[in-house]
Design a protein around this motif. Structure first.
Motif, short mmCIF file in Angstrom:
data_model
loop_
_atom_site.label_atom_id
_atom_site.label_comp_id
_atom_site.label_asym_id
_atom_site.label_seq_id
_atom_site.Cartn_x
_atom_site.Cartn_y
_atom_site.Cartn_z
N ASP A 195 0.83 -1.20 0.00
CA ASP A 195 0.00 0.00 0.00
C ASP A 195 0.87 1.25 0.00
OD1 ASP A 195 -2.56 1.18 0.00
OD2 ASP A 195 -2.45 1.50 2.17
N ASN A 196 1.90 1.27 0.83
CA ASN A 196 2.82 2.41 0.87
C ASN A 196 3.56 2.59 -0.45
OD1 ASN A 196 2.09 2.91 3.52
ND2 ASN A 196 3.84 1.83 4.39
N PHE A 197 3.93 1.48 -1.08
CA PHE A 197 4.61 1.54 -2.37
C PHE A 197 3.72 2.24 -3.40
CE2 PHE A 197 5.22 -0.46 -6.57
CZ PHE A 197 6.54 -0.12 -6.81
N LEU A 198 2.46 1.86 -3.46
CA LEU A 198 1.53 2.49 -4.39
C LEU A 198 1.40 3.98 -4.11
CD1 LEU A 198 -1.28 -0.21 -4.62
CD2 LEU A 198 0.10 0.66 -6.52
N LYS A 199 1.31 4.35 -2.84
CA LYS A 199 1.19 5.76 -2.47
C LYS A 199 2.44 6.54 -2.85
CE LYS A 199 -1.95 5.00 1.38
NZ LYS A 199 -2.06 4.88 2.84
N GLU A 200 3.62 5.95 -2.55
CA GLU A 200 4.89 6.60 -2.89
C GLU A 200 4.99 6.85 -4.39
OE1 GLU A 200 8.33 4.41 -1.62
OE2 GLU A 200 7.61 4.35 0.46
N LYS A 201 4.56 5.89 -5.17
CA LYS A 201 4.63 6.00 -6.63
C LYS A 201 3.41 6.70 -7.21
CE LYS A 201 8.46 3.70 -6.99
NZ LYS A 201 9.66 4.19 -7.62
N GLN A 202 2.58 7.23 -6.33
CA GLN A 202 1.37 7.98 -6.70
C GLN A 202 0.47 7.18 -7.64
OE1 GLN A 202 3.09 11.63 -8.15
NE2 GLN A 202 3.35 12.43 -6.07
N TYR A 203 0.35 5.89 -7.33
CA TYR A 203 -0.54 5.00 -8.07
C TYR A 203 -0.26 5.04 -9.58
CZ TYR A 203 -2.97 5.02 -3.61
OH TYR A 203 -3.26 4.92 -2.28
N SER A 204 1.02 5.08 -9.92
CA SER A 204 1.41 5.16 -11.33
C SER A 204 1.11 3.85 -12.06
CB SER A 204 2.91 5.46 -11.44
OG SER A 204 3.66 4.35 -11.01
N PHE A 205 1.12 3.94 -13.36
CA PHE A 205 0.90 2.77 -14.21
C PHE A 205 1.88 1.65 -13.86
CE2 PHE A 205 2.37 0.59 -18.10
CZ PHE A 205 1.24 -0.15 -18.38
N CYS A 206 3.17 1.98 -13.77
CA CYS A 206 4.18 0.96 -13.47
C CYS A 206 4.02 0.38 -12.07
CB CYS A 206 5.59 1.53 -13.65
SG CYS A 206 6.06 1.70 -15.40
N SER A 207 3.65 1.20 -11.11
CA SER A 207 3.46 0.66 -9.76
C SER A 207 2.33 -0.35 -9.73
CB SER A 207 3.23 1.79 -8.74
OG SER A 207 1.99 2.43 -8.95
#
Length: 183
Positions: free
Chosen positions: A147-159
């Motif tokens: 969940d933190n990874f997605l937030k850090e990457k701002q829910y980007s396509f690659c994330s």
């Protein structure tokens, strides 16, 4: 799009027959088929892993300890928790994920059905819920990192693509556990 998709899922779930009528003794074979179906839908949601996402990585290891558990009831609780975490993650901000909406909807519906079936079959056991085991705590931390990874990457396509790969691995681990329970 995500809100529309969730609304459709809710309508589909309301129209399905109640899962509690299923026989809880067929749990391993039923969930094995459901996991296989969800893996297929997860693959169908998107294309092959995009080349532009190769440089981005997520360095979190799935806690495989639950594979070694000998108690079926504890394994079922852990599987249910994993599925709940996956469902929660995929109901997040999906605006940058370019996936097949119908496959995503069917994937979430399948997850929800599995969660409901496990809940129904373990209702008595859940009332006497034990405190979190170490494995369950590790699972919780693992999914918090996702969940933190997605937030850090701002829910980007690659994330989202990286998470889709990671969830595939989670479902493959669950499949191994279910196959072991069948034997």
């Amino acid at each position: 799009m995500a809100t529309y998709c969730l609304l459709q899922i809710g309508l589909v779930l309301l129209s399905t027959t109640k899962i509690s009528t299923l026989d809880c003794n067929i749990l391993p074979s039923l969930h094995n088929k459901m996991i296989q179906r969800n893996l297929h839908l997860l693959n169908k949601m998107g294309q092959h892993f995009p080349q532009q996402c190769q440089s981005e990585k997520m360095y979190y290891k799935f806690p495989e300890q639950f594979l070694k558990s000998r108690q079926k009831e504890e394994v079922k609780v852990e599987i249910q928790e994993i599925l709940q975490h996956i469902f929660y993650i995929f109901t997040k901000n999906l605006t940058l994920a370019v996936w097949d909406g119908r496959s995503l909807e069917r994937f979430l519906n399948g997850l929800y059905q599995q969660i409901e079936h496990l809940e129904t079959c373990m209702r008595e056991k859940m009332e006497m819920k034990k405190p979190y085991s170490r494995t369950r705590l590790k699972l919780k931390k693992y999914f918090q990192k996702i969940d933190n990874f997605l937030k850090e990457k701002q829910y980007s396509f690659c994330s989202w693509e990286i998470i889709r790969l990671e969830v595939r691995r989670c479902l493959q681990f669950i499949d191994k556990v279910i196959r072991r329970l069948k034997n």
